[in-house]
Design a protein around this motif. Structure first.
Motif, mmCIF file in Angstrom:
data_model
loop_
_atom_site.group_PDB
_atom_site.id
_atom_site.type_symbol
_atom_site.label_atom_id
_atom_site.label_comp_id
_atom_site.label_asym_id
_atom_site.label_seq_id
_atom_site.Cartn_x
_atom_site.Cartn_y
_atom_site.Cartn_z
ATOM 1 N N ARG A 204 85.657 47.060 -17.275
ATOM 2 C CA ARG A 204 85.431 46.578 -16.090
ATOM 3 C C ARG A 204 84.545 47.464 -15.179
ATOM 4 O O ARG A 204 83.578 47.431 -14.550
ATOM 5 C CB ARG A 204 86.601 45.722 -15.200
ATOM 6 C CG ARG A 204 87.061 44.582 -15.518
ATOM 7 C CD ARG A 204 87.982 43.823 -14.770
ATOM 8 N NE ARG A 204 88.347 42.889 -15.326
ATOM 9 C CZ ARG A 204 89.598 42.515 -15.848
ATOM 10 N NH1 ARG A 204 90.698 43.388 -15.604
ATOM 11 N NH2 ARG A 204 90.048 41.442 -16.411
ATOM 12 N N ALA A 205 85.122 48.680 -15.228
ATOM 13 C CA ALA A 205 84.398 50.004 -14.433
ATOM 14 C C ALA A 205 83.083 50.126 -15.356
ATOM 15 O O ALA A 205 82.272 50.330 -14.458
ATOM 16 C CB ALA A 205 85.360 51.030 -14.855
ATOM 17 N N ILE A 206 82.967 50.107 -16.492
ATOM 18 C CA ILE A 206 81.842 50.163 -17.100
ATOM 19 C C ILE A 206 80.941 49.072 -16.866
ATOM 20 O O ILE A 206 79.494 49.357 -16.415
ATOM 21 C CB ILE A 206 81.858 50.497 -18.729
ATOM 22 C CG1 ILE A 206 82.636 51.646 -19.148
ATOM 23 C CG2 ILE A 206 80.641 50.179 -19.620
ATOM 24 C CD1 ILE A 206 83.112 51.624 -20.401
ATOM 25 N N TRP A 207 81.346 47.788 -16.676
ATOM 26 C CA TRP A 207 80.435 46.703 -16.362
ATOM 27 C C TRP A 207 79.758 47.121 -14.730
ATOM 28 O O TRP A 207 78.701 47.077 -14.470
ATOM 29 C CB TRP A 207 81.102 45.445 -16.208
ATOM 30 C CG TRP A 207 80.227 44.422 -15.572
ATOM 31 C CD1 TRP A 207 79.340 43.744 -16.359
ATOM 32 C CD2 TRP A 207 80.288 43.810 -14.407
ATOM 33 N NE1 TRP A 207 78.501 42.611 -15.567
ATOM 34 C CE2 TRP A 207 79.262 42.810 -14.538
ATOM 35 C CE3 TRP A 207 80.859 44.195 -13.107
ATOM 36 C CZ2 TRP A 207 78.912 42.153 -13.147
ATOM 37 C CZ3 TRP A 207 80.550 43.527 -12.087
ATOM 38 C CH2 TRP A 207 79.576 42.581 -11.998
ATOM 39 N N VAL B 211 87.131 58.136 -21.062
ATOM 40 C CA VAL B 211 87.935 57.189 -21.750
ATOM 41 C C VAL B 211 87.114 56.146 -22.397
ATOM 42 O O VAL B 211 86.132 55.509 -21.778
ATOM 43 C CB VAL B 211 88.899 56.604 -21.015
ATOM 44 C CG1 VAL B 211 89.779 55.555 -21.692
ATOM 45 C CG2 VAL B 211 90.040 57.554 -20.537
ATOM 46 N N PRO B 212 87.002 55.905 -23.776
ATOM 47 C CA PRO B 212 86.327 55.006 -24.368
ATOM 48 C C PRO B 212 86.755 53.619 -24.199
ATOM 49 O O PRO B 212 87.904 53.421 -24.292
ATOM 50 C CB PRO B 212 86.477 55.192 -25.994
ATOM 51 C CG PRO B 212 87.490 56.182 -26.210
ATOM 52 C CD PRO B 212 87.885 56.701 -24.894
ATOM 53 N N GLY B 213 85.984 52.725 -23.734
ATOM 54 C CA GLY B 213 86.429 51.328 -23.574
ATOM 55 C C GLY B 213 85.999 50.564 -24.684
ATOM 56 O O GLY B 213 86.114 51.003 -26.012
ATOM 57 N N SER C 230 81.814 51.457 -25.107
ATOM 58 C CA SER C 230 81.200 52.591 -24.287
ATOM 59 C C SER C 230 82.195 53.347 -23.379
ATOM 60 O O SER C 230 83.278 53.055 -23.669
ATOM 61 C CB SER C 230 79.986 51.878 -23.584
ATOM 62 O OG SER C 230 79.359 52.879 -22.703
ATOM 63 N N SER C 231 81.675 54.197 -22.725
ATOM 64 C CA SER C 231 82.355 55.011 -21.694
ATOM 65 C C SER C 231 81.521 55.221 -20.435
ATOM 66 O O SER C 231 80.358 55.078 -20.673
ATOM 67 C CB SER C 231 83.094 56.423 -22.245
ATOM 68 O OG SER C 231 81.889 57.399 -22.439
ATOM 69 N N LEU C 232 82.028 55.515 -19.143
ATOM 70 C CA LEU C 232 81.431 55.986 -18.243
ATOM 71 C C LEU C 232 80.449 57.093 -18.403
ATOM 72 O O LEU C 232 79.164 57.275 -17.825
ATOM 73 C CB LEU C 232 82.097 55.921 -16.795
ATOM 74 C CG LEU C 232 82.814 54.896 -16.435
ATOM 75 C CD1 LEU C 232 84.039 55.385 -15.284
ATOM 76 C CD2 LEU C 232 81.914 53.980 -15.974
#
Lengths: 364, 336
Positions: A76-79, A97-99, A102-104
């Motif tokens: 969600r943070a990446i979105w 941190v990998p989702g 992807s990651s931020l």
């Protein structure tokens, strides 16, 4: 240096270790869990584990805020970072941190505006400096960071800042302790209770765990002598069959905790059921905005799509976080997973068990 | 009157640039080779082995307690030469200026560069100036390259550490990184933490005169003592054991590191040298260090060992041990 050197005195430490080595133990193994990432790191950095007698086993629990953040919340943070014009403000460890895919950190290299901040108020400052853009702070952490976010939100309201919001993925520690004991997967003879969280929630917060679950709890500071004393107090309780809350970290922690900080949390947030990485869905273990503060809730401000979560196959962070396995028992550890190329959050975070094990643990 | 600012045309190659070069750089760094104003400086060097190095400086803020980007740009490059046992002779200086930089700041920085070069006994013999539009660089970046002549009879390399050698350092660790970090973050302690930025060529000279058989010399800059020792352990295929109690760290640096969650072992130094010395020469080298103003707090802080090849570990105060890994990721951005 005052308040540090006293708690690092080599001779006092050696005396305490010697006492623990000499005493007799009625059990073959006493398992003590530290549920704070800062303790995990302090234990590794002082080389304490190898100095304790074989009857005492220290196991790491779900105490690193980055590590327990659910994969879906990372996604969600990446979105959120993909919203045109948005600025994402976050603590450094979380960005890597990998989702699911992807990651931020990766999104930033592709052009997303992701900024690392040390404090929530820095995020608010960014919002004031960029009035035409939406600034979303990714709020993770335990009872320690929640009051700072509540304060930032209240300040934003006072200042009339409308382009600031928080994605709240906060977690509460006592529910996780109860869930570990209810689950029964891992045998825990006592808890080394967190120092910083306890400064906010107070020693009283662990009474239920100690009484209902007959599990000794000792709130402990972070220097080698603190930890050794905390371990000694826990061993005394275990050996005498007591289970109470004791406070080794009296120079910082009171029974009530920080009343002002608790009031701030209570004004802005209310407990909500929450998903933890490794522990699943735990009732009343997270924090969400109360109705009157919802306008600062990023999850409400932006219409988030349903997110399909993919866990990395082979990553055993979930088991590590519950204390079921230690990092070398994961097939990826030191092979596919290292601090340079982390597969799971326990390797990313500076307080993660895998990261601490990788960086500090010496096979003697 | 408004302060004078650096203008784009001062990097244009035209009249304004010549005025800047003549009025500022030539005057500050004045020497015959620079004065000749040729496209290259041409000079003779007596036969022997030469050492050459280059480094770029992007420190933010430009001014920090104990130095500025200018003195740092001289010290860093001079030290890289000194670590190879070379006597530094000449350096070059390339400046990338952001339009709008305070001319007064540039003048101060150039003056302290000239001072640092004089102290280190090197001459600035070639240079370059570019000005980029506002926002395309951050105030001022400097590149310096240096050349030096290596003394005869030395064999100093990162691959020469041997079990039994002792690990020496000329003073406290982490001062530079924490001076910059505290300035940048606005952290204040009772006494301001000063950078240790200094030219080490004189100290190294004294150490080599005392004992020429030093195996390794390295300056623990970015990545700190931990990273530099890991590089040496890896290159030499040996282990290195540090004693936590012997690590020299100032109290205020310990405090600032605690506040910011940093480990002094990973914080940059700009005036420190790690020397790996065979046991027979260690005492002579230590005495030489202690007799020099830049080595007053010198000490032995560890030993090269044959176990754990390629790794550095620390014996902790309470008697345990732990690995001291290389710096992973970015601990402190833009400290040099």
């Amino acid at each position: 240096m005052k308040y540090l050197d006293e708690y690092r005195d080599p001779q006092l430490a050696k005396d305490l270790i010697e006492k623990l080595r000499r005493r007799s133990y009625s059990k073959k193994q006493i398992r003590l869990m530290e549920i704070c990432g800062t303790h995990t790191v302090a234990i590794f950095r002082s080389g304490l584990k190898e100095l304790l007698p074989e009857q005492i086993r220290l196991i790491s629990g779900p105490g690193c805020p980055v590590c327990v953040t659910a994969n879906e919340d990372i996604d969600r943070a990446i979105w959120l970072s993909g919203i045109p014009g948005a600025i994402i403000a976050t603590f450094g460890d979380l960005a890597r941190v990998p989702g699911s895919s992807s990651s931020l950190h990766i999104e930033r290299s592709k052009g997303a505006d992701v900024r690392i901040v040390y404090a929530t108020l820095d995020a608010l400052r960014i919002a004031r400096e960029n009035p035409g853009r939406q600034v979303v702070f990714i709020g993770i952490g335990f009872e320690t960071t929640a009051p700072t976010i509540a304060a930032a939100v209240q300040q934003a309201a006072r200042l009339g800042v409308t382009n600031f919001s928080v994605f709240s993925a906060h977690k509460l520690l006592p529910p996780a302790m109860r869930a570990l004991l209810d689950g029964g997967e891992v045998k825990i003879d006592g808890f080394i209770c967190p120092g910083h969280v306890s400064i906010v929630i107070g020693a009283g917060a662990y009474v239920e765990v100690a009484q209902k679950y007959a599990t000794p709890c000792v709130i402990t500071g972070f220097e080698p002598l603190d930890i050794l004393q905390g371990v000694s107090l826990l061993i005394d309780q275990v050996e005498s069959g007591r289970a109470v809350v004791e406070n080794q970290y009296r120079r910082a922690v009171t029974r009530e905790g920080n009343v002002a900080a608790r009031k701030l949390i209570d004004e802005v947030f209310e407990p909500v059921d929450s998903t933890w990485r490794g522990m699943g869905f735990l009732p009343k273990s997270g924090l969400r905005f109360r109705a009157e503060w919802e306008k600062f809730d990023a999850a409400k401000r932006f219409a988030m799509p349903e997110i399909k979560v993919l866990e990395h196959p082979g990553c055993k962070c979930a088991e590590v976080l519950r204390g079921i396995i230690s990092p070398p028992e994961c097939g990826l550890f030191r092979k596919a997973c290292s601090p340079g190329a982390p597969k799971g959050p326990c390797m990313v975070s500076s307080e993660g068990t895998c990261g601490a094990y990788y960086r500090y643990h010496r096979v003697v | 009157m408004d302060p004078e600012l650096v203008q784009l045309d001062q990097g244009s190659g035209g009249q304004a640039m010549h005025e800047l070069i003549d009025g500022l750089f030539l005057r500050a760094f004045d020497n015959p080779l620079l004065r000749a104003r040729n496209d290259s400086a041409v000079f003779e060097i007596a036969g022997g082995r030469l050492a050459m190095t280059t480094d770029s400086y992007v420190v933010d803020p430009l001014f920090f307690p104990g130095g500025n980007i200018g003195s740092l740009a001289v010290h860093g490059t001079v030290n890289d030469l000194a670590m190879c046992g070379a006597k530094p002779l000449y350096i070059t200086a390339g400046f990338i200026l952001e339009e709008g930089l305070l001319l007064g700041d540039l003048k101060k920085i150039v003056a302290s560069m000239a001072g640092a070069a004089r102290e280190a006994g090197v001459q600035v013999i070639a240079g370059d100036t570019k000005v980029v539009p506002r926002g395309k660089a951050d105030k001022l970046f400097i590149n310096t390259s240096g050349i030096g002549i290596v003394r005869d009879g030395l064999d100093i390399a990162g691959s020469r550490a041997r079990p039994g050698d002792l690990v020496l350092i000329n003073g406290t660790i982490g001062d530079h990184g924490m001076a910059v970090m505290c300035k940048r973050e606005g952290l204040e302690f009772e006494n301001e933490i000063q950078s240790d930025s200094a030219a080490l060529s004189g100290l190294i000279d004294r150490m080599l005169c005392a004992f020429s058989g030093i195996h390794v010399l390295r300056d623990p800059t970015r990545g700190g003592v931990a990273t530099t020792l890991n590089e040496i352990a890896e290159q030499s295929g040996v282990g290195i054991r540090l004693e936590e109690e012997a690590l020299p760290v100032r109290g205020d640096v310990v405090g600032a590191c605690e506040v910011l969650g940093l480990d002094p072992l990973y914080v940059a130094n700009e005036g420190k040298v790690l020397a790996i010395v065979p046991p027979g020469g260690a005492q002579a080298v230590l005495s030489a260090m202690l007799s020099h103003p830049l080595g007053k707090s010198a000490c032995i802080m560890g030993e090269v060992v044959s176990d754990d090849p390629g790794r550095v570990y620390l014996r902790t105060r309470i008697g345990g041990s732990r690995i001291v890994d290389m710096l992973r990721g970015e601990q402190l951005p833009r400290i040099c």
